[in-house]
Design an enzyme around this catalytic site. Sequence first.
Site, mmCIF file in Angstrom:
data_model
loop_
_atom_site.group_PDB
_atom_site.id
_atom_site.type_symbol
_atom_site.label_atom_id
_atom_site.label_comp_id
_atom_site.label_asym_id
_atom_site.label_seq_id
_atom_site.Cartn_x
_atom_site.Cartn_y
_atom_site.Cartn_z
ATOM 1 N N GLU A 83 -94.654 -10.960 -30.664
ATOM 2 C CA GLU A 83 -93.565 -10.896 -29.695
ATOM 3 C C GLU A 83 -93.770 -9.676 -28.793
ATOM 4 O OE1 GLU A 83 -89.815 -13.102 -31.159
ATOM 5 O OE2 GLU A 83 -89.750 -11.097 -32.002
ATOM 6 N N SER A 129 -88.800 -14.966 -24.751
ATOM 7 C CA SER A 129 -88.388 -15.852 -23.650
ATOM 8 C C SER A 129 -88.971 -17.261 -23.753
ATOM 9 C CB SER A 129 -88.722 -15.222 -22.291
ATOM 10 O OG SER A 129 -87.952 -14.048 -22.114
ATOM 11 N N GLU A 170 -86.689 -5.048 -32.454
ATOM 12 C CA GLU A 170 -85.372 -4.390 -32.391
ATOM 13 C C GLU A 170 -85.176 -3.486 -33.606
ATOM 14 O OE1 GLU A 170 -83.151 -8.005 -31.696
ATOM 15 O OE2 GLU A 170 -84.120 -8.126 -29.738
ATOM 16 N N ASN A 173 -84.236 -17.021 -34.253
ATOM 17 C CA ASN A 173 -83.661 -15.727 -34.628
ATOM 18 C C ASN A 173 -82.333 -15.593 -33.884
ATOM 19 O OD1 ASN A 173 -82.994 -13.099 -35.119
ATOM 20 N ND2 ASN A 173 -84.750 -12.194 -34.059
ATOM 21 N N LYS A 232 -80.180 -13.341 -34.251
ATOM 22 C CA LYS A 232 -79.785 -11.924 -34.094
ATOM 23 C C LYS A 232 -78.313 -11.771 -34.508
ATOM 24 C CE LYS A 232 -83.446 -11.540 -30.744
ATOM 25 N NZ LYS A 232 -84.026 -10.905 -29.571
ATOM 26 N N GLY A 271 -86.001 -11.477 -24.219
ATOM 27 C CA GLY A 271 -84.729 -11.497 -23.502
ATOM 28 C C GLY A 271 -84.839 -11.208 -22.019
ATOM 29 N N HIS A 291 -89.020 -6.854 -36.839
ATOM 30 C CA HIS A 291 -88.725 -7.268 -35.457
ATOM 31 C C HIS A 291 -88.685 -6.018 -34.576
ATOM 32 C CE1 HIS A 291 -86.551 -8.730 -31.969
ATOM 33 N NE2 HIS A 291 -86.928 -9.941 -32.332
HETATM 34 P P1 13P Z 1 -85.717 -14.263 -26.717
HETATM 35 O O1 13P Z 1 -86.208 -15.670 -27.054
HETATM 36 O O2 13P Z 1 -84.260 -14.194 -26.430
HETATM 37 O O3 13P Z 1 -86.572 -13.624 -25.678
HETATM 38 O O4 13P Z 1 -85.896 -13.399 -28.060
HETATM 39 C C1 13P Z 1 -87.086 -13.462 -28.743
HETATM 40 C C2 13P Z 1 -86.913 -12.794 -30.041
HETATM 41 O O5 13P Z 1 -86.660 -11.600 -30.109
HETATM 42 C C3 13P Z 1 -87.033 -13.621 -31.254
HETATM 43 O O6 13P Z 1 -87.170 -12.846 -32.389
#
Ligand code: 13P
Length: 239
Positions: free
Chosen positions: A161, A203, A93, A11, A13, A167, A91
Amino acid sequence: MKNNHKIIAANWKMNGSEELLKEFSQFVRAKHNDIIICPPFTLIDSAKAFLPSFIKIGAQNCSEEDKGPFTGEISASMLQEKNVSHVLIGHSERRILFKENDDVIFKKAEAAIKSKLTPIICIGETLSEKKSNETLKVLNYQINGSLAKINRCEKVIVAYEPVWAIGTGLTPDENEIKETHLYIKTKLDQHFNADTPILYGGSANAENCSHIISIENVGGLLVGGASLKTRDFTTICNC
Ligand code: 13P
């Protein structure tokens, strides 16, 4: 020992570039895992052009509507026209920043399925929910709201997740991943006819990928930050 046939999804983003696509295409080789790259919408054509054909392309979101006066939105049928095969739905976010609830997520998943895309539906608890021991309750609620209404014959992918792991460099321990993935699997098995892959995200990186992917009922990884580093992501694709 290598893990057989897992799904490694990236992803990106709101990141990435044509250069990154070109660089990654030079490193990556077809191996045992399925690889899906989800770049921003604007890089989907370039991803098709630059990445080898064994890599599947996904989008990061789609509208629940098919067309009409929805400024800034992109429908699943538009993604289908771009030969996208997967789409991330719900997601955290999007749930948190764009206020998407389980009902919207269900409708988006339905729109994706109608356009022959495989939805990768994301679920996971926040830190405060984890601290109040509500992880399984939240997963139950999210699965009932966004997944259990999908026709049982459809093929979907789920990504677990934990929001607090995204992150942050933090990951759940092995027992926590075992417990959550078993819980999700049991619920999904009660509903869907076919086995539903359950990815872990939060992560995941080049160091921890082999361990996480070997945990029972982990069907692959959904990778954010580490998917933007070509060498690291290549390692993850081969784990
Ligand atoms: P990170 O791998 O940066 O923690 O992000 C995970 C994520 O949100 C994948 O959709």
